[in-house]
Design a protein around this motif. Structure first.
Motif, short mmCIF file in Angstrom:
data_model
loop_
_atom_site.label_atom_id
_atom_site.label_comp_id
_atom_site.label_asym_id
_atom_site.label_seq_id
_atom_site.Cartn_x
_atom_site.Cartn_y
_atom_site.Cartn_z
N ALA A 59 94.84 34.97 -20.20
CA ALA A 59 95.82 34.43 -21.17
C ALA A 59 95.96 35.34 -22.39
CB ALA A 59 95.36 33.05 -21.63
N LEU A 60 97.17 35.32 -22.98
CA LEU A 60 97.36 35.95 -24.29
C LEU A 60 97.13 34.88 -25.36
CD1 LEU A 60 100.55 38.15 -23.68
CD2 LEU A 60 98.18 38.93 -23.97
N VAL A 61 96.78 35.32 -26.55
CA VAL A 61 96.51 34.37 -27.65
C VAL A 61 97.47 34.65 -28.80
CG1 VAL A 61 94.79 33.56 -29.33
CG2 VAL A 61 94.06 34.27 -27.03
N VAL A 62 98.17 33.59 -29.24
CA VAL A 62 99.03 33.73 -30.42
C VAL A 62 98.50 32.76 -31.48
CG1 VAL A 62 100.81 32.14 -29.49
CG2 VAL A 62 101.41 33.74 -31.29
N ALA A 63 98.34 33.26 -32.71
CA ALA A 63 97.72 32.43 -33.77
C ALA A 63 98.55 32.48 -35.04
CB ALA A 63 96.31 32.93 -34.05
N HIS A 64 98.47 31.40 -35.81
CA HIS A 64 99.16 31.35 -37.10
C HIS A 64 98.32 32.10 -38.15
CE1 HIS A 64 101.17 29.67 -40.65
NE2 HIS A 64 102.18 29.44 -39.82
N PRO A 65 98.98 32.79 -39.10
CA PRO A 65 98.19 33.54 -40.10
C PRO A 65 97.38 32.67 -41.06
CG PRO A 65 100.56 33.73 -40.53
CD PRO A 65 100.42 33.06 -39.21
N GLU A 66 97.54 31.35 -41.03
CA GLU A 66 96.67 30.49 -41.84
C GLU A 66 95.27 30.37 -41.24
OE1 GLU A 66 98.65 26.73 -42.37
OE2 GLU A 66 100.33 27.64 -43.41
N CYS A 67 95.08 30.91 -40.00
CA CYS A 67 93.75 30.86 -39.38
C CYS A 67 92.81 31.84 -40.08
CB CYS A 67 93.84 31.29 -37.91
SG CYS A 67 94.76 30.15 -36.87
N PRO A 68 91.50 31.54 -40.03
CA PRO A 68 90.53 32.47 -40.62
C PRO A 68 90.53 33.82 -39.88
CG PRO A 68 89.51 30.37 -40.02
CD PRO A 68 90.88 30.35 -39.46
N GLN A 69 90.03 34.86 -40.56
CA GLN A 69 90.07 36.21 -39.98
C GLN A 69 89.36 36.28 -38.62
OE1 GLN A 69 87.62 39.33 -41.53
NE2 GLN A 69 89.31 40.81 -41.47
N ALA A 70 88.21 35.57 -38.49
CA ALA A 70 87.45 35.63 -37.23
C ALA A 70 88.30 35.15 -36.05
CB ALA A 70 86.20 34.77 -37.35
N VAL A 71 89.24 34.25 -36.31
CA VAL A 71 90.14 33.75 -35.26
C VAL A 71 91.31 34.72 -35.07
CG1 VAL A 71 91.75 31.86 -34.72
CG2 VAL A 71 89.46 31.34 -35.61
N ARG A 72 91.85 35.20 -36.17
CA ARG A 72 92.99 36.14 -36.07
C ARG A 72 92.60 37.37 -35.27
NH1 ARG A 72 93.25 35.42 -41.75
NH2 ARG A 72 92.85 37.64 -42.05
#
Ligand code: 13P
Ligand code: SF4
Length: 311
Positions: free
Chosen positions: A195-208
């Motif tokens: 899978a690819l992962v798309v994240a919102h920039p409000e997430c913490p850096q470790a998630v981004r």
């Protein structure tokens, strides 16, 4: 009354009130389905600015409806639940920001506010940004002034990474997006290794850092449509999944989990319901009202954003 009757009543009221229904991507499926436009904060701000309707029924949180009022002082703006707030807005009270700016007068800060803040905070700023245009707006900030970025430290940190521009960050965050952790995302990635992962920039850096793409909710739609894989892990509020499933029916869209839940939900966004939407159109209440002097001062940085966003 069935939900079909309720929807019909909303459509009838919309017509008789000459209203437009604007909804954020995190609203419930049934609200999204009855709205005239569903989008991110930036798209909603443009739509609010351009509408010819007499009434704007804003299905989102308070700062979004207030933004619609700032650019439409003569229109009636209603919000189905007036208590639909935002943890980012709450993390930056206008009096605290004002005190900070005045205690640091010698720095001559250029103040950039993420749109997730109150009208009174907007009134203290030079320009507004959304997650969809933050990089663009920061790139246009005067080079000879230090930047103060409020209120989201995570979005701010991501913009620093993207632009290389140093900024001082207000210590606020979104209570929904900080629930995602490196461990919770690694766990779901190991279940869907392709899978690819798309994240919102409000997430913490470790998630981004685990994401293949970091972007606003609206940009997630294009990203998922064009992704060359079927499985995509979507690391943001779960309402987004309804919009994405409608727009990308051939994709398997997997909600990003937190350590506690299979997906993340913003309880403020979910305070709006079809019944409350019907009631606010029927009663033209609760209305978003603003003191004219604050509205005027908040309008300038907002219009600057809309202008700079097109550049
Ligand atoms: P977007 O502008 O990306 O839709 O984000 C708004 C928001 O509140 C995210 O939590
Ligand atoms: Fe605010 Fe977070 Fe809810 Fe968005 S998801 S409205 S930033 S609390």
């Amino acid at each position: 009354m069935t939900s079909l009757d309720l929807k019909q009543e909303i459509l009838d009221l919309k017509k008789s009130r000459n209203a437009v229904i604007l909804a954020h991507n995190y609203q419930s499926a049934e609200i999204q389905d009855v709205a005239d436009y569903v989008g991110d904060s930036l798209g909603l701000a443009y739509h609010a600015k351009e509408t010819n309707a007499d009434v704007i029924a804003f299905c989102g949180v308070h700062f979004m409806a207030e933004t619609a009022k700032i650019v439409n002082p003569e229109k009636i703006v209603v919000l189905p639940d007036k208590d639909a707030g935002c943890s980012l807005e709450q993390s930056c009270p206008a009096e605290q920001l004002e005190a900070f700016i005045s205690a640091n007068k010698e720095k001559n800060y250029y103040v950039i506010a993420y749109i997730n803040c109150s009208g009174a905070v907007k009134a203290l700023c030079d320009v507004i940004c959304t997650s969809g245009n933050a990089v663009k707006i920061v790139n246009q900030a005067p080079k000879d002034r230090p930047i103060l970025f409020v209120p989201d430290e995570n979005l701010g940190a991501w913009v620093i990474e993207q632009t290389g521009r140093k900024m001082d960050l207000w210590k606020g965050n979104c209570y929904v997006h900080v629930e995602f952790t490196r461990e919770s995302i690694q766990r779901i990635k190991s279940e869907y290794p392709d899978a690819l992962v798309v994240a919102h920039p409000e997430c913490p850096q470790a998630v981004r850092l685990l994401a293949d793409e970091v972007c606003s909710t609206e940009k997630m739609v294009d990203y998922c449509k064009n992704a060359p894989v079927k499985n995509i892990i979507v690391v943001t509020e779960s309402g987004m999944l309804h919009r994405l499933r409608k727009e990308c029916p051939d994709k398997n869209l997997i909600p990003g989990p937190t350590d506690r839940c299979a997906c993340a939900e913003c309880h403020y966004m979910k305070m709006n319901t079809l019944q409350k939407l019907r009631d606010c159109l029927a009663n033209l209440s609760p209305r978003v009202e603003m003191e004219e002097s604050i509205r005027k001062r908040a309008e300038a940085p907002l219009l600057r954003m809309l202008e700079q966003s097109k550049a």
